[in-house]
Design a protein around this motif. Structure first.
Motif, PDB file in Angstrom:
ATOM      1  N   VAL A   6      18.639 -66.189 -75.478  1.00  0.00           N
ATOM      2  CA  VAL A   6      20.055 -66.005 -75.073  1.00  0.00           C
ATOM      3  C   VAL A   6      20.599 -67.456 -75.236  1.00  0.00           C
ATOM      4  CG1 VAL A   6      21.881 -65.409 -73.380  1.00  0.00           C
ATOM      5  CG2 VAL A   6      19.652 -63.966 -73.809  1.00  0.00           C
ATOM      6  N   ALA A   7      20.002 -68.578 -74.828  1.00  0.00           N
ATOM      7  CA  ALA A   7      20.285 -69.898 -74.735  1.00  0.00           C
ATOM      8  C   ALA A   7      20.675 -70.426 -76.440  1.00  0.00           C
ATOM      9  CB  ALA A   7      19.369 -70.661 -73.960  1.00  0.00           C
ATOM     10  N   SER A   8      19.816 -69.826 -77.171  1.00  0.00           N
ATOM     11  CA  SER A   8      19.976 -70.347 -78.624  1.00  0.00           C
ATOM     12  C   SER A   8      21.232 -70.002 -79.152  1.00  0.00           C
ATOM     13  CB  SER A   8      18.734 -69.807 -79.304  1.00  0.00           C
ATOM     14  OG  SER A   8      18.982 -68.342 -79.537  1.00  0.00           O
ATOM     15  N   HIS A   9      21.984 -68.975 -78.716  1.00  0.00           N
ATOM     16  CA  HIS A   9      23.030 -68.788 -79.273  1.00  0.00           C
ATOM     17  C   HIS A   9      24.293 -69.676 -78.752  1.00  0.00           C
ATOM     18  CE1 HIS A   9      21.156 -64.824 -79.518  1.00  0.00           C
ATOM     19  NE2 HIS A   9      21.844 -64.614 -80.451  1.00  0.00           N
ATOM     20  N   PHE A  10      23.956 -70.706 -77.743  1.00  0.00           N
ATOM     21  CA  PHE A  10      24.958 -71.408 -77.191  1.00  0.00           C
ATOM     22  C   PHE A  10      24.674 -73.056 -77.389  1.00  0.00           C
ATOM     23  CE2 PHE A  10      25.187 -67.581 -74.976  1.00  0.00           C
ATOM     24  CZ  PHE A  10      26.509 -67.069 -74.911  1.00  0.00           C
ATOM     25  N   ALA A  11      23.828 -73.001 -78.704  1.00  0.00           N
ATOM     26  CA  ALA A  11      23.239 -74.541 -78.771  1.00  0.00           C
ATOM     27  C   ALA A  11      24.462 -75.645 -79.079  1.00  0.00           C
ATOM     28  CB  ALA A  11      22.163 -74.507 -79.991  1.00  0.00           C
ATOM     29  N   ASP A  12      25.228 -75.165 -79.454  1.00  0.00           N
ATOM     30  CA  ASP A  12      26.372 -76.018 -79.925  1.00  0.00           C
ATOM     31  C   ASP A  12      27.468 -76.364 -78.653  1.00  0.00           C
ATOM     32  OD1 ASP A  12      27.614 -73.621 -79.552  1.00  0.00           O
ATOM     33  OD2 ASP A  12      29.140 -73.892 -80.790  1.00  0.00           O
TER      34      ASP A  12
END
Length: 440
Positions: free
Chosen positions: A109-115
């Motif tokens: 899930v966190a990877s979708h908000f890396a930016d």
């Protein structure tokens, strides 16, 4: 270095709480521009406790999003589906998923908000600041010296480990809180293979650590020291677990302090100083089988209190007292692991009055009758003099005001994220703080 950009919201920490908030903001309030600051160099959930075979002790559907939005793409079940493991997982028949797998879900899930995340950014302080447009906001300081500006801040960087006396007087890599467990035992693995390790505590974590040490180092002696008469079975009655329902948050929040104290005592063993039956049986069976073989290596010593601690470069000396009869023994260990929990808000010996990163502004915030920072029903703080301050939320740390489900639990995480997302959106749009707090 100062970052001139002003963010709508800065989230301190990017563990499950603020990951859930990132999802809620994307789904409910995409107009908000957030930045999340994470101390670690990667996003990972409880890396020091990713033990083989351990589970999460939480219904997996109570994940980062499902209780708020069962149709979300960020659910645990959709994670399994996208990884091609859904049917295989369902075939396991597990009540609770493996901690390793849930960590994979959280990092996915966190990877979708890396930016929207900056890792290796441990926050050292949060301060009031005048923003470039002349309005009041926050300056968030990072250990590297960088600063970031925001109109609102959400503090969700996890609870402070509790190190009780007399261990709090010792600075040694041989005396550690469980938050440093895995990396420490890997560093000292060669010595621990035939050494002695003490685990202090009677909780689920204490039992899990004792078992993990026994599996890692079958020739080592592992001693679990516990103050209580016996390890307790965790209260998992569905009636007791009404304490992780939204209705209980309302009930607890509006109760008197005396009533809160009584409720805490009644509900203590749903979460503290107790363990699940599966690990208790495994530990008991291991000790029984070792005795059967005449080669006992794992011990549970109840009614035990550690009076003094002395550490040197090679190990730790403990003076252990039998709680009821007073006999003492001096024992030496190569490592002592403290499964002693985390600090709640308050002025007691196992508490702290506010998150340490708020020390610069804490004296300007409203406090409770017990001297802790006051957190509103919707997780919003306020100034003690009644003046308006920029939105400052404290999240997933509020057991003393919102009840036991706010002790780092996943149970109501997505609903708390919804409350904060709505509250932040209203306040950033200029709403009166008295009317901006949503339902908890």
């Amino acid at each position: 270095m100062t970052d001139a950009q002003v963010f709508d919201l800065i989230g301190v920490g990017f563990g499950p709480a603020n990951i859930s908030l990132a999802v809620a903001l994307e789904e409910l309030h995409p107009e908000i521009d957030p930045l999340f600051l994470e101390a670690r160099d990667t996003v990972v959930w409880q890396p020091e406790m990713l033990l083989s075979g351990s589970d999460i002790q939480n219904n997996p559907v109570r994940d980062l999003v499902t209780p708020r939005n069962p149709r979300s793409r960020y659910s645990f079940l959709n994670f399994l589906f996208e990884q091609g493991r859904l049917l295989e997982y369902l075939n396991l028949g597990l009540e609770f998923p493996l901690r390793k797998e849930y960590n994979q879900y959280i990092t996915w899930v966190a990877s979708h908000f890396a930016d929207r995340v900056r890792t290796s950014s441990p926050v050292s302080a949060v301060e009031f600041a005048v923003l470039p447009d002349g309005t009041e906001g926050y300056r968030v300081r990072v250990g590297s010296g960088e600063t970031h500006l925001a109109r609102a801040v959400v503090v969700a960087n996890g609870r402070t480990p509790y190190v009780p006396a007399p261990f709090d007087q010792v600075e040694s890599d041989r005396v550690i809180h469980l938050t440093r467990y895995k990396s420490t035992v890997e560093r000292y693995a060669e010595q621990l293979r035939t050494g002695r390790v003490a685990v202090v505590g009677g909780s689920q974590s204490a039992v899990e650590l004792t078992l993990d040490l026994a599996h890692r180092f079958p020739d080592a002696e592992v001693v679990n020291l516990s103050r209580g008469f016996a390890h307790r079975l965790k209260d998992t009655s569905p009636f007791s677990e009404a304490s992780i329902m939204p209705e209980f948050v309302d009930y607890y929040f509006h109760a008197s302090q005396q009533s809160k104290d009584e409720l805490d005592a009644e509900l203590r063993f749903t979460n503290y100083s107790a363990a699940d039956m599966d690990v208790l049986r495994e530990l008991y069976l291991k000790i029984y089988e070792q005795r059967l073989d005449g080669a006992q290596k794992v011990y549970v010593r109840n009614n035990s209190v550690v009076d003094t601690v002395t550490a040197d470069a090679d190990g730790v000396e403990l003076v252990v007292r039998e709680r009821h009869f007073g006999q003492t023994e001096q024992e030496r260990f190569d490592l002592v692991v403290l499964a002693t929990g985390f600090r709640n808000f308050g002025l007691g010996p196992a508490q702290e009055p506010h998150p340490p990163i708020l020390s610069e502004i804490a004296d300007q915030l409203e406090h409770t009758e017990r001297g802790a920072v006051a957190v509103g029903h919707g997780y919003l703080t306020s100034a003690k003099d009644g003046r308006a301050i920029p939105p400052l939320f404290i999240y997933n740390l509020n057991e003393s005001s919102h009840g036991i489900s706010d002790a780092g639990s996943f149970s109501l995480l997505s609903l708390r994220a919804e409350t904060i997302a709505h509250g932040a959106a209203k306040l950033l749009a200029g709403a009166d703080p008295q009317n901006a707090e949503g339902d908890a």
